[in-house]
Design a protein around this motif. Structure first.
Motif, PDB file in Angstrom:
ATOM      1  N   TRP B  31      32.502   8.293 -17.697  1.00  0.00           N
ATOM      2  CA  TRP B  31      33.855   8.646 -17.250  1.00  0.00           C
ATOM      3  C   TRP B  31      34.112  10.142 -17.500  1.00  0.00           C
ATOM      4  N   CYS B  32      33.622  10.640 -18.635  1.00  0.00           N
ATOM      5  CA  CYS B  32      33.775  12.069 -18.951  1.00  0.00           C
ATOM      6  C   CYS B  32      33.035  12.946 -17.931  1.00  0.00           C
ATOM      7  N   GLU B  33      31.983  12.389 -17.334  1.00  0.00           N
ATOM      8  CA  GLU B  33      31.226  13.134 -16.317  1.00  0.00           C
ATOM      9  C   GLU B  33      31.788  12.894 -14.916  1.00  0.00           C
ATOM     10  N   GLY B  34      32.861  12.130 -14.830  1.00  0.00           N
ATOM     11  CA  GLY B  34      33.489  11.863 -13.538  1.00  0.00           C
ATOM     12  C   GLY B  34      32.766  10.823 -12.703  1.00  0.00           C
ATOM     13  N   ARG B  35      31.901  10.044 -13.339  1.00  0.00           N
ATOM     14  CA  ARG B  35      31.155   9.014 -12.587  1.00  0.00           C
ATOM     15  C   ARG B  35      31.870   7.670 -12.754  1.00  0.00           C
ATOM     16  N   ALA B  36      32.872   7.470 -11.880  1.00  0.00           N
ATOM     17  CA  ALA B  36      33.789   6.343 -12.028  1.00  0.00           C
ATOM     18  C   ALA B  36      33.105   4.995 -11.823  1.00  0.00           C
ATOM     19  N   ALA B  37      32.274   4.879 -10.783  1.00  0.00           N
ATOM     20  CA  ALA B  37      31.662   3.573 -10.494  1.00  0.00           C
ATOM     21  C   ALA B  37      30.756   3.134 -11.656  1.00  0.00           C
ATOM     22  N   GLY B  38      29.962   4.068 -12.173  1.00  0.00           N
ATOM     23  CA  GLY B  38      29.089   3.733 -13.299  1.00  0.00           C
ATOM     24  C   GLY B  38      29.883   3.376 -14.536  1.00  0.00           C
ATOM     25  N   CYS B  39      30.987   4.081 -14.713  1.00  0.00           N
ATOM     26  CA  CYS B  39      31.862   3.807 -15.852  1.00  0.00           C
ATOM     27  C   CYS B  39      32.409   2.381 -15.782  1.00  0.00           C
ATOM     28  N   VAL B  40      32.920   1.993 -14.617  1.00  0.00           N
ATOM     29  CA  VAL B  40      33.486   0.648 -14.461  1.00  0.00           C
ATOM     30  C   VAL B  40      32.387  -0.404 -14.679  1.00  0.00           C
ATOM     31  N   TYR B  41      31.204  -0.132 -14.158  1.00  0.00           N
ATOM     32  CA  TYR B  41      30.109  -1.100 -14.328  1.00  0.00           C
ATOM     33  C   TYR B  41      29.811  -1.327 -15.814  1.00  0.00           C
ATOM     34  N   LEU B  42      29.676  -0.246 -16.554  1.00  0.00           N
ATOM     35  CA  LEU B  42      29.314  -0.392 -17.973  1.00  0.00           C
ATOM     36  C   LEU B  42      30.464  -0.966 -18.798  1.00  0.00           C
ATOM     37  N   LEU B  43      31.691  -0.602 -18.451  1.00  0.00           N
ATOM     38  CA  LEU B  43      32.828  -1.187 -19.179  1.00  0.00           C
ATOM     39  C   LEU B  43      32.931  -2.684 -18.898  1.00  0.00           C
ATOM     40  N   GLY B  44      32.536  -3.084 -17.697  1.00  0.00           N
ATOM     41  CA  GLY B  44      32.523  -4.519 -17.369  1.00  0.00           C
ATOM     42  C   GLY B  44      31.484  -5.261 -18.203  1.00  0.00           C
ATOM     43  N   ILE B  45      30.318  -4.622 -18.372  1.00  0.00           N
ATOM     44  CA  ILE B  45      29.290  -5.225 -19.248  1.00  0.00           C
ATOM     45  C   ILE B  45      29.845  -5.338 -20.670  1.00  0.00           C
ATOM     46  N   HIS B  46      30.546  -4.300 -21.078  1.00  0.00           N
ATOM     47  CA  HIS B  46      31.160  -4.317 -22.411  1.00  0.00           C
ATOM     48  C   HIS B  46      32.143  -5.491 -22.521  1.00  0.00           C
ATOM     49  N   ALA B  47      32.944  -5.684 -21.488  1.00  0.00           N
ATOM     50  CA  ALA B  47      33.919  -6.789 -21.493  1.00  0.00           C
ATOM     51  C   ALA B  47      33.197  -8.134 -21.566  1.00  0.00           C
ATOM     52  N   GLU B  48      32.126  -8.262 -20.786  1.00  0.00           N
ATOM     53  CA  GLU B  48      31.350  -9.517 -20.811  1.00  0.00           C
ATOM     54  C   GLU B  48      30.839  -9.781 -22.230  1.00  0.00           C
ATOM     55  N   LEU B  49      30.313  -8.746 -22.864  1.00  0.00           N
ATOM     56  CA  LEU B  49      29.772  -8.911 -24.218  1.00  0.00           C
ATOM     57  C   LEU B  49      30.869  -9.192 -25.234  1.00  0.00           C
ATOM     58  N   CYS B  50      32.052  -8.617 -25.013  1.00  0.00           N
ATOM     59  CA  CYS B  50      33.204  -8.926 -25.892  1.00  0.00           C
ATOM     60  C   CYS B  50      33.484 -10.425 -25.881  1.00  0.00           C
ATOM     61  N   LEU B  51      33.562 -10.970 -24.665  1.00  0.00           N
ATOM     62  CA  LEU B  51      33.911 -12.387 -24.536  1.00  0.00           C
ATOM     63  C   LEU B  51      32.782 -13.281 -25.040  1.00  0.00           C
ATOM     64  N   LYS B  52      31.552 -12.918 -24.680  1.00  0.00           N
ATOM     65  CA  LYS B  52      30.396 -13.726 -25.069  1.00  0.00           C
ATOM     66  C   LYS B  52      30.252 -13.757 -26.597  1.00  0.00           C
ATOM     67  N   THR B  53      30.345 -12.602 -27.224  1.00  0.00           N
ATOM     68  CA  THR B  53      30.175 -12.569 -28.688  1.00  0.00           C
ATOM     69  C   THR B  53      31.355 -13.247 -29.387  1.00  0.00           C
ATOM     70  N   ALA B  54      32.554 -13.089 -28.832  1.00  0.00           N
ATOM     71  CA  ALA B  54      33.711 -13.771 -29.431  1.00  0.00           C
ATOM     72  C   ALA B  54      33.508 -15.283 -29.379  1.00  0.00           C
ATOM     73  N   TYR B  55      33.003 -15.756 -28.241  1.00  0.00           N
ATOM     74  CA  TYR B  55      32.779 -17.192 -28.085  1.00  0.00           C
ATOM     75  C   TYR B  55      31.761 -17.709 -29.112  1.00  0.00           C
ATOM     76  N   PHE B  56      30.609 -17.039 -29.191  1.00  0.00           N
ATOM     77  CA  PHE B  56      29.579 -17.540 -30.107  1.00  0.00           C
ATOM     78  C   PHE B  56      29.978 -17.322 -31.573  1.00  0.00           C
ATOM     79  N   ARG B  57      30.740 -16.280 -31.838  1.00  0.00           N
ATOM     80  CA  ARG B  57      31.207 -16.098 -33.218  1.00  0.00           C
ATOM     81  C   ARG B  57      32.224 -17.165 -33.582  1.00  0.00           C
ATOM     82  N   PHE B  58      33.074 -17.537 -32.609  1.00  0.00           N
ATOM     83  CA  PHE B  58      34.009 -18.622 -32.893  1.00  0.00           C
ATOM     84  C   PHE B  58      33.239 -19.897 -33.215  1.00  0.00           C
ATOM     85  N   ARG B  59      32.137 -20.100 -32.516  1.00  0.00           N
ATOM     86  CA  ARG B  59      31.301 -21.285 -32.789  1.00  0.00           C
ATOM     87  C   ARG B  59      30.583 -21.166 -34.122  1.00  0.00           C
ATOM     88  N   ASP B  60      30.745 -20.042 -34.792  1.00  0.00           N
ATOM     89  CA  ASP B  60      30.133 -19.826 -36.104  1.00  0.00           C
ATOM     90  C   ASP B  60      28.608 -19.774 -36.018  1.00  0.00           C
TER      91      ASP B  60
END
Lengths: 104, 166
Positions: B31-60
């Protein structure tokens, strides 16, 4: 034309029979044949377990549905908390177990 | 971490936690380099990992738990039993991970607070409108407003990650 919606849960024609047979084994009621063999591998670091079910009957069941059948049996026979404690549910035929080197 | 050959890597829940953090900073750098599409793609991966890790951590699940085929297949089976309607789409769907987290918490009688659950739903809908794993094959024009919406969604997920699994 009517829309027919098929769900994974009812994909196998004997889905419920397979669940019931596993339930019978989980409850340990009556004379039970040696298979299916249910092997529970308790995780030392948590309350979870990995469950392996050795059963020739899996031969006609697709991979994804095998885990559904195992979890459904745990829920029906032992309750939801017990089902939720199953971290991994794997159904294998004796031939698949040999091929994968699983000692069940 | 050196990559092993092929797809025999044994990625663990802890690896996913580390990747979650890394993809956030990677997205911010683009995003700092002005590459918006790549930024959104990687932030989406980050969001996926947020949800996935939250789910498995909730499962202990312990941090060393391998995120392997057997675990994911069992998770898909749990989703069927828990009445999750979203398809997992190769286990990349934000809606799937959000729905199964909510359903699992309800089944365990530890539901999210109504306020957090509602906000999670809104957040995931917002992100899912602008991100899917298929973006890896695309380089769409991405207006600044879209990046700002995705950043807002990711920010919410980050701030509530603990609340989602605690």
């Amino acid at each position: 034309m009517p829309v027919v919606r098929k769900s994974l849960r009812s994909a196998h024609p004997h889905h419920d029979d397979l669940v019931e047979e596993l339930c019978r084994h989980l409850r340990g009621v009556g004379d039970l044949p040696p298979l299916p063999r249910i092997v529970e591998d308790q995780d030392a670091l948590s309350s979870h377990k990995r469950v392996y079910v050795l059963w020739p009957a899996w031969d006609s069941v697709v991979d994804g549905e095998r885990a559904v059948i195992i979890l459904e049996a745990y829920e029906r026979a032992l309750g939801t908390p017990e089902m939720l404690s199953v971290s991994v549910a794997v159904g294998v035929t004796p031939r698949e177990a040999d091929a994968q080197g699983l000692d069940l | 971490m050196a990559l092993s050959s092929g797809w025999n890597m044994r990625l663990s829940l802890q690896d996913a936690e580390l990747a979650r953090e890394a993809r956030l900073w990677d997205g911010a750098a683009l995003w700092c380099e002005g590459r918006a599409a790549g930024c959104v793609y990687l932030l989406g991966i980050h969001a996926e990992l947020c949800l996935k890790t939250a789910y498995f951590r909730f499962r202990d699940e312990p941090p060393a738990t391998p995120l392997d085929r057997a675990l994911l297949a069992t998770t898909a089976a749990r989703a069927v039993l828990l009445g999750v309607r979203a398809s997992h789409q190769g286990f990349h769907s934000l809606r799937f991970w959000s729905e199964i987290l909510v359903a699992e918490r309800r089944a365990a009688r530890r539901p999210l607070s109504p306020r957090v659950e509602a906000s999670l739903g809104e957040c995931v809908e917002l992100l899912a409108r602008h991100w899917s794993i298929d973006l890896r094959y695309a380089a769409p024009h991405t207006p600044v407003a879209v990046v700002e919406r995705v950043v807002a969604g990711v920010d919410w997920l980050d701030r509530h990650h603990r609340a989602l699994h605690a």
